[in-house]
Design an enzyme around this catalytic site. Sequence first.
Site, PDB file in Angstrom:
ATOM      1  N   GLY A  46       0.836  -1.194   0.000  1.00 25.64           N
ATOM      2  CA  GLY A  46       0.000   0.000   0.000  1.00 25.64           C
ATOM      3  C   GLY A  46       0.870   1.244   0.000  1.00 25.64           C
ATOM      4  O   GLY A  46       2.075   1.173   0.276  1.00 25.64           O
ATOM      5  N   GLN A  51       2.956   9.866   1.980  1.00 28.96           N
ATOM      6  CA  GLN A  51       4.317   9.310   1.927  1.00 28.96           C
ATOM      7  C   GLN A  51       5.132   9.832   0.747  1.00 28.96           C
ATOM      8  O   GLN A  51       6.358   9.729   0.747  1.00 28.96           O
ATOM      9  CB  GLN A  51       4.260   7.774   1.855  1.00 28.96           C
ATOM     10  CG  GLN A  51       3.750   7.138   3.129  1.00 28.96           C
ATOM     11  CD  GLN A  51       3.626   5.641   2.965  1.00 28.96           C
ATOM     12  OE1 GLN A  51       2.662   5.154   2.402  1.00 28.96           O
ATOM     13  NE2 GLN A  51       4.627   4.907   3.434  1.00 28.96           N
ATOM     14  N   CYS A  91       6.534  -0.502   7.114  1.00 34.24           N
ATOM     15  CA  CYS A  91       6.145   0.714   6.390  1.00 34.24           C
ATOM     16  C   CYS A  91       7.276   1.118   5.466  1.00 34.24           C
ATOM     17  O   CYS A  91       8.446   1.094   5.864  1.00 34.24           O
ATOM     18  CB  CYS A  91       5.850   1.838   7.387  1.00 34.24           C
ATOM     19  SG  CYS A  91       5.304   3.366   6.607  1.00 34.24           S
ATOM     20  N   LEU A  92       6.932   1.494   4.245  1.00 35.20           N
ATOM     21  CA  LEU A  92       7.952   1.919   3.282  1.00 35.20           C
ATOM     22  C   LEU A  92       8.678   3.172   3.751  1.00 35.20           C
ATOM     23  O   LEU A  92       9.790   3.440   3.302  1.00 35.20           O
ATOM     24  CB  LEU A  92       7.298   2.168   1.909  1.00 35.20           C
ATOM     25  CG  LEU A  92       6.766   0.914   1.197  1.00 35.20           C
ATOM     26  CD1 LEU A  92       5.988   1.304  -0.045  1.00 35.20           C
ATOM     27  CD2 LEU A  92       7.905  -0.040   0.839  1.00 35.20           C
ATOM     28  N   HIS A 133      -3.746   1.185   8.232  1.00 32.05           N
ATOM     29  CA  HIS A 133      -2.371   1.706   8.196  1.00 32.05           C
ATOM     30  C   HIS A 133      -2.302   2.909   7.234  1.00 32.05           C
ATOM     31  O   HIS A 133      -1.730   3.955   7.577  1.00 32.05           O
ATOM     32  CB  HIS A 133      -1.438   0.570   7.755  1.00 32.05           C
ATOM     33  CG  HIS A 133       0.003   0.951   7.554  1.00 32.05           C
ATOM     34  ND1 HIS A 133       1.013   0.477   8.367  1.00 32.05           N
ATOM     35  CD2 HIS A 133       0.612   1.744   6.627  1.00 32.05           C
ATOM     36  CE1 HIS A 133       2.173   0.980   7.944  1.00 32.05           C
ATOM     37  NE2 HIS A 133       1.961   1.734   6.889  1.00 32.05           N
ATOM     38  N   GLU A 134      -2.904   2.748   6.045  1.00 33.29           N
ATOM     39  CA  GLU A 134      -2.857   3.830   5.038  1.00 33.29           C
ATOM     40  C   GLU A 134      -3.699   5.023   5.464  1.00 33.29           C
ATOM     41  O   GLU A 134      -3.296   6.175   5.272  1.00 33.29           O
ATOM     42  CB  GLU A 134      -3.325   3.328   3.662  1.00 33.29           C
ATOM     43  CG  GLU A 134      -2.570   2.136   3.086  1.00 33.29           C
ATOM     44  CD  GLU A 134      -1.066   2.260   3.115  1.00 33.29           C
ATOM     45  OE1 GLU A 134      -0.536   3.387   3.168  1.00 33.29           O
ATOM     46  OE2 GLU A 134      -0.395   1.212   3.100  1.00 33.29           O
ATOM     47  N   HIS A 137      -1.831   7.232   7.740  1.00 32.89           N
ATOM     48  CA  HIS A 137      -0.891   8.138   7.055  1.00 32.89           C
ATOM     49  C   HIS A 137      -1.591   9.442   6.682  1.00 32.89           C
ATOM     50  O   HIS A 137      -1.016  10.522   6.814  1.00 32.89           O
ATOM     51  CB  HIS A 137      -0.325   7.490   5.793  1.00 32.89           C
ATOM     52  CG  HIS A 137       0.839   6.565   6.017  1.00 32.89           C
ATOM     53  ND1 HIS A 137       2.012   6.962   6.631  1.00 32.89           N
ATOM     54  CD2 HIS A 137       1.037   5.266   5.664  1.00 32.89           C
ATOM     55  CE1 HIS A 137       2.866   5.942   6.652  1.00 32.89           C
ATOM     56  NE2 HIS A 137       2.300   4.897   6.074  1.00 32.89           N
TER      57      HIS A 137
END
Length: 177
Positions: A46, A51, A91-92, A133-134, A137
């Site tokens: 995702g 981000q 997480c990226l 999670h997204e 953000h």
Amino acid sequence: MAYLTILSYPDPRLYRKAAPVQSVDDSVRALVRDMADTMYAARGVGLAATQVDVHKRVIVIDISEARDHLLTLINPVIVEKEGTQYSEEGCLSVPGVYDRVERAQRVKIQALGSTGESFELVAEQMLAVCIQHEMDHLEGKVFVDYLSRLKQARIRARMEKQLRKSVKTSAIHPPIF
Ligand code: GNR
Ligand code: NI
């Protein structure tokens, strides 16, 4: 293909709250395409616009094995949630860090798709975790914020060390492009 730069924790821009998309136009669809390219290249499941330093309520997700089921969520809202589950998250924006986070087991969301159509989706398990999670953000929240202060301090120290290292190597080996 356009690859966007992913911000790294603890970049203060990860703490900005994203604004709703006013209309799903070509510029939003171009953002969705670039975010999808970036997510696939980074092998993430995702990616939230936050981000990539775009503070709009846009998310792309693909939890499929074959990486061929892109889910686009614009202005997502959780309308129902129930239960709890714990899973290891990554997480990226926080490469190399994985830890257990509590989430709702099941969420029902309402969102707009890439053609601007409104839809509802019920998600459980991994997809529910990813959506939560997204959506965090977009609120300026990173999964690390749920961990103990001690763990957060360790992660910050590690990320800062990595940053110093990459600054040094890029000075010795300047990027060609
Ligand atoms: O690629 C990702 N994997 C992942 C694993 C467990 C829980 C959440 C995620 S999302 C993450 C990509 C990312 O950072 N999205 O914001
Ligand atoms: Ni993330």
